[in-house]
Design a protein around this motif. Structure first.
Motif, PDB file in Angstrom:
ATOM      1  N   LYS A  28     -21.018 -11.593  13.987  1.00 56.59           N
ATOM      2  CA  LYS A  28     -21.324 -12.873  13.340  1.00 56.59           C
ATOM      3  C   LYS A  28     -21.739 -12.693  11.894  1.00 56.59           C
ATOM      4  N   VAL A 770     -28.554 -10.123  20.735  1.00 57.74           N
ATOM      5  CA  VAL A 770     -28.376 -11.069  21.835  1.00 57.74           C
ATOM      6  C   VAL A 770     -27.542 -10.391  22.911  1.00 57.74           C
ATOM      7  N   ILE A 772     -24.892 -10.530  25.462  1.00 57.85           N
ATOM      8  CA  ILE A 772     -23.745 -11.432  25.689  1.00 57.85           C
ATOM      9  C   ILE A 772     -23.052 -11.139  27.012  1.00 57.85           C
ATOM     10  N   GLN A 773     -23.494 -10.079  27.706  1.00 64.06           N
ATOM     11  CA  GLN A 773     -22.957  -9.809  29.061  1.00 64.06           C
ATOM     12  C   GLN A 773     -24.027  -9.093  29.845  1.00 64.06           C
ATOM     13  N   GLU A 774     -24.435  -9.666  31.011  1.00 67.93           N
ATOM     14  CA  GLU A 774     -25.424  -9.047  31.882  1.00 67.93           C
ATOM     15  C   GLU A 774     -24.919  -7.709  32.376  1.00 67.93           C
ATOM     16  N   LEU A 804     -29.795 -13.464  29.079  1.00 71.97           N
ATOM     17  CA  LEU A 804     -28.406 -13.701  28.688  1.00 71.97           C
ATOM     18  C   LEU A 804     -28.330 -14.789  27.604  1.00 71.97           C
ATOM     19  N   ASN A 805     -27.612 -14.452  26.493  1.00 71.90           N
ATOM     20  CA  ASN A 805     -27.297 -15.373  25.389  1.00 71.90           C
ATOM     21  C   ASN A 805     -28.531 -15.834  24.610  1.00 71.90           C
ATOM     22  N   LYS A 806     -29.681 -15.189  24.809  1.00 75.68           N
ATOM     23  CA  LYS A 806     -30.889 -15.559  24.065  1.00 75.68           C
ATOM     24  C   LYS A 806     -31.089 -14.558  22.929  1.00 75.68           C
ATOM     25  N   GLU A 853     -24.872  -7.960  21.107  1.00 72.83           N
ATOM     26  CA  GLU A 853     -24.353  -8.252  19.766  1.00 72.83           C
ATOM     27  C   GLU A 853     -25.525  -8.225  18.799  1.00 72.83           C
TER      28      GLU A 853
END
Length: 860
Positions: A28, A770, A772-774, A804-806, A853
């Motif tokens: 990003k 973050v 992005i995959q458990e 996840l995603n946090k 990420e």
């Protein structure tokens, strides 16, 4: 690197795969500058340089592109050509003598074997080999590579196998065959194990053409090897050779001399009519002939003692440079085989060997030679010929005069040969009996014993003013010579030319890139008649490397000279063919001389000096000419400008030069493309052209004009950049128990997490991550473990548990230099860094993988 999964026992393996370099969509923010917009990386275009092959050198008669030179490609088998010898007898010629179908794309030598045979009242008589049999050990094309006396198998390549065979025919307007040709793309030896020659490629061309009641056979080999695989030095010593089995009616026949050092023959009685004898002639008295020839003993080449062509035991050449029977000038009918066992003549299976001289055979060049094959028929039932072997030569005139007109003087007379059907040659000399030269050769005597007229032209260039004594002599096919006859010719030849020459150059000075006009005046002021022919104009000095002649501007008296008459060669001298220059004639030859832009561009003046000479032949064959006198000179002056290019870091005092580029030089008024040099650590921020800012900021290369712009400054700003990340964080392999598993320091396999900040004003930055995959079981994607990845920001109890995603903040920092800051170097067992904790009971046994990420940005 990921560790291999253990398949036995109660263990599981966990790793975090850091794949952001393979998946750019997951990144990003990997480069952040002081401004919000980002620049897309340009693609770098690669240009491959193609190696140019050297220009091909052709042998006489070689055909490179058949269909452009009047040949018709034949589909299927080779057609048959025919040459009428008499009402009952004709010569037939063709390729692939024993094949019944079109050859495949990879075939043997029989597809291109040139065969000549006699058709006697419809009956086929074999010639180069038995017409209904395969030629076996005979081969029309062979090459030798190597040093003196070398008989190694790897030094020889025979024309045994060939790719892409093609047949061509040349037709007359009435659609009869005038000549046949074979072409193939490769020449290889199936028994050759040498790695060197397996990389070589040779194309062969064989042409059969009726000529003088015989069939001329031209054999050529072109070196089409790939210059990236081989070198010219491999072929410094190369010989082309041929071996032909002398089969005629039956196989064991002696080889004899034709006489007059012209070649060899064999003869045999007919198998059905003993009164008839057939004779096969190999005639080497042709243009582009073989260098050496011998009679040998036929033997298949695949023998323990090597090729018979180069084996003295079989009558072959003892060395590659050895001469052959051509040096013996053998008497007609004498046995030509010189290698009988114990020197006792006997009937043996004989062959004929031919070869070229040893020579360099560079890539792109052509080797070749020619010989002629004819067949005679002798019938004992025919009326007997006179037994006397007299040969008489008479001239029509004993004295004559010649005014010098036309191409020369025609000398004529009669010859009378009582026995033979062929006169080998009529030779002549002017003034010196030791300087005899050919006037006529290979003349058919239709009626032995009868007067036969002859005539030929003596070129006027061979005659001198006044009295010329001309001697003539005839010789027949059996080597019998006539008495010498003579005549006196009074020649009244034209006046010698009177020649003057002058050169004018229209400008004394030019700028680099401009041109001057040369005007050459040539005069022949002699009174008529005056012969000055084959006149050639040539500049006396080589033009400098950056001075060329525009060949399209060469004119004679205002008319363009044909391109075929103009040459500007490697010696950098201009040559122009002027042809015949009449008496009382003035010629003006004009052309433009160009100054080519030098590389590097010219920085100082230089002079070009030149003169010319003209020369041509006079009526007596002597060369007459003149020069233009002193050298004439013009000066070439430079026309160049410099352009300074600077690449600087914005905001530095003194200005920091990030990239060094040498000044460019070019012609005034010429455009030049200039290029900025942004990097991963710096982006282009401003461009000044001679102190004026260029807006908008260019996003690509742009042009400026030499002389209009003197200086271009490119300014760059530093960037904040995620320099590298670990591709794998390996938490290892652990035994599954009822206790929790904790790992405080993952293995990074030598990889690192690093950040570079080259911005001029240092600011605090924030590094976040973050999940992005458990953590997912590789063998069972439905099995996951959550809440096991943690990050410690300092103390043991200040751990962040990833959900996840946090997005979670890892650290904040301000670089104190432009050097790389390695975040992963701050990680330790008890302090900062990623940790993993698997509760008791854990997940399903196996190998787990998760993906995270990284995000880098200005604070906050």
């Amino acid at each position: 690197m990921k560790k291999r999964l253990v398949t036995a026992g109660c263990f599981f393996s966990i790793a975090v795969a850091m794949g952001i370099w393979q998946s750019p969509n997951l990144i990003k923010a990997n480069t952040i500058a002081d401004r919000s917009s980002s620049k897309t990386n340009s693609e770098i275009e690669s240009t491959e340089t193609i190696r140019k092959l050297p220009e091909m050198k052709s042998a006489d008669g070689y055909v490179e592109n058949p269909e452009l030179e009047g040949w018709t490609k034949i589909k299927g088998k080779s057609p048959t050509g025919s040459l009428a010898v008499s009402d009952e007898v004709s010569l037939q010629y063709k390729f692939q003598p024993t094949m019944t179908a079109e050859p495949s794309q990879s075939t043997d030598k029989y597809a291109f074997f040139p065969n000549v045979y006699l058709l006697d009242k419809g009956k086929e008589i074999g010639a180069l080999h038995g017409y209904k049999t395969q030629p076996l050990g005979s081969f029309p094309v062979g090459l030798v590579f190597g040093s003196e006396n070398s008989l190694k198998t790897d030094d020889k390549i025979n024309g045994e196998n060939i790719l892409n065979p093609k047949y061509y025919a040349k037709y007359s307007p009435s659609q009869t065959i005038e000549a046949l040709m074979f072409k193939g793309e490769s020449l290889t030896d199936p028994n050759n194990k040498s790695k060197t020659y397996s990389k070589s490629k040779f194309d062969i061309t064989i042409i059969m053409t009726p000529s003088n009641k015989a069939i001329r056979i031209d054999t050529f080999v072109k070196n089409n090897s790939d210059p990236t695989l081989v070198q010219d030095s491999w072929y410094d010593e190369t010989i082309l050779y041929t071996m032909m089995d002398t089969y005629l009616v039956n196989d064991s026949v002696p080889v004899r001399f034709i006489g007059g050092n012209r070649g060899l023959y064999i003869e045999n009685p007919s198998s059905t009519d003993k009164a008839v004898t057939y004779r096969l002639n190999y005639n080497f008295n042709v243009s582009n002939p073989v260098t050496n020839w011998k009679a040998g003993k036929y033997k298949l080449p695949a023998t323990s003692d090597g090729q018979p062509v180069f084996n003295p035991i079989h009558g072959g050449f003892p060395t590659y440079d050895a001469p052959g029977a051509e040096i013996l000038n053998g008497v007609a009918g004498e046995d030509a085989y010189d290698a009988y066992p114990n020197n006792i003549p006997q009937t043996i299976d004989t062959a004929i060997f031919m070869k070229s001289a040893r020579q360099a055979f560079p890539i792109g060049s052509v080797m070749g030679y020619s010989y002629s094959v004819g067949i005679d028929k002798k019938d004992e039932n025919a009326p007997p010929l006179p037994v006397n072997d007299g040969l008489i030569l008479k001239l029509d005139k004993s004295r004559d005069t010649y005014s010098g007109e036309g191409e020369g003087y025609t000398i004529s007379g009669i010859f009378n040969d009582e026995t033979t059907m062929f006169i080998d040659e009529i030779t002549y000399a002017i003034g010196n009996l030791n300087d005899m030269k050919a006037g006529l050769s290979w003349i058919r005597n239709e009626e032995p014993g009868k007067d036969v007229p002859f005539s030929f032209l003596i070129d006027k260039t061979e005659l001198k003013q006044g009295q010329n004594i001309i001697f003539l002599k005839a010789k027949n096919i059996n080597g019998i010579e006539s008495e010498i006859v003579a005549m006196i010719l009074e020649a009244d030849l034209p006046n010698p030319p009177s020649i003057s020459a002058n050169l004018v150059i229209d400008k004394a000075e030019i700028l680099e890139g401009e041109k001057v006009t040369f005007t050459s005046t040539i005069q022949n002021t002699a009174a008529a008649p005056s012969i000055w022919d084959d006149v050639v104009y040539e500049t006396t000095d080589a033009f400098p490397a950056n001075i060329n002649v525009d060949l399209t501007t060469v004119k004679l008296n205002g008319v363009a000279v044909p391109a075929s008459d103009v040459t500007f060669g490697a010696d950098r001298k201009l040559q122009v063919k002027l042809g015949n220059v009449e008496p009382n004639t003035e010629l003006k030859l004009t052309y433009e001389v160009l100054s080519i832009i030098a590389d590097p561009i010219l920085t100082s003046s230089f002079d070009v000096s030149q003169a010319f000479k003209v020369s041509g032949t006079t009526s007596n064959g002597e060369v007459a000419g003149s020069t233009s006198g002193e050298l004439k000179t013009f000066t070439v002056k430079p026309r160049a400008a410099k352009l300074t290019l600077l690449h600087l870091e914005e905001g530095t005092t003194p200005e920091n030069e990030l990239y060094k580029e040498e000044p460019k030089e070019g012609l005034i008024g010429e455009k030049v493309v200039i290029t900025s040099h942004p990097t991963e650590d710096y982006i282009l921020s401003k461009v000044l052209i001679d102190g004026q800012e260029k807006t908008p900021l260019p996003e690509a290369d742009f042009e400026v004009v030499y002389g209009e712009v003197k200086e271009v400054k490119f300014y760059y700003k530093g960037v904040l950049r995620l320099n590298s990340v670990p591709k794998i964080m390996d938490f290892g392999q652990h035994e599954a128990t009822f206790r929790k598993v904790r790992v405080n320091q993952p293995n990074l396999a030598g990889q690192k997490l690093a950040i570079t900040d080259t911005r001029q004003s240092k600011k605090e930055w924030t590094l976040k991550a973050v999940l992005i995959q458990e953590f997912t079981n590789i063998d069972d994607p439905n099995s996951h473990m959550t809440g096991i990845l943690r990050y410690n920001t300092g103390a043991q109890d200040s751990e962040t548990i990833f959900e996840l995603n946090k997005v979670e903040e890892l650290m904040r920092h301000t670089n104190d230099s432009k050097s790389e800051f390695v975040v992963s170097d701050t990680w330790s067992e008890a302090g900062f860094g990623f940790k993993m904790e698997v509760p008791n009971g854990g997940g399903k046994i196996g190998k787990y993988q998760a993906r995270i990420e990284y995000q880098l940005g200005d604070t906050p």
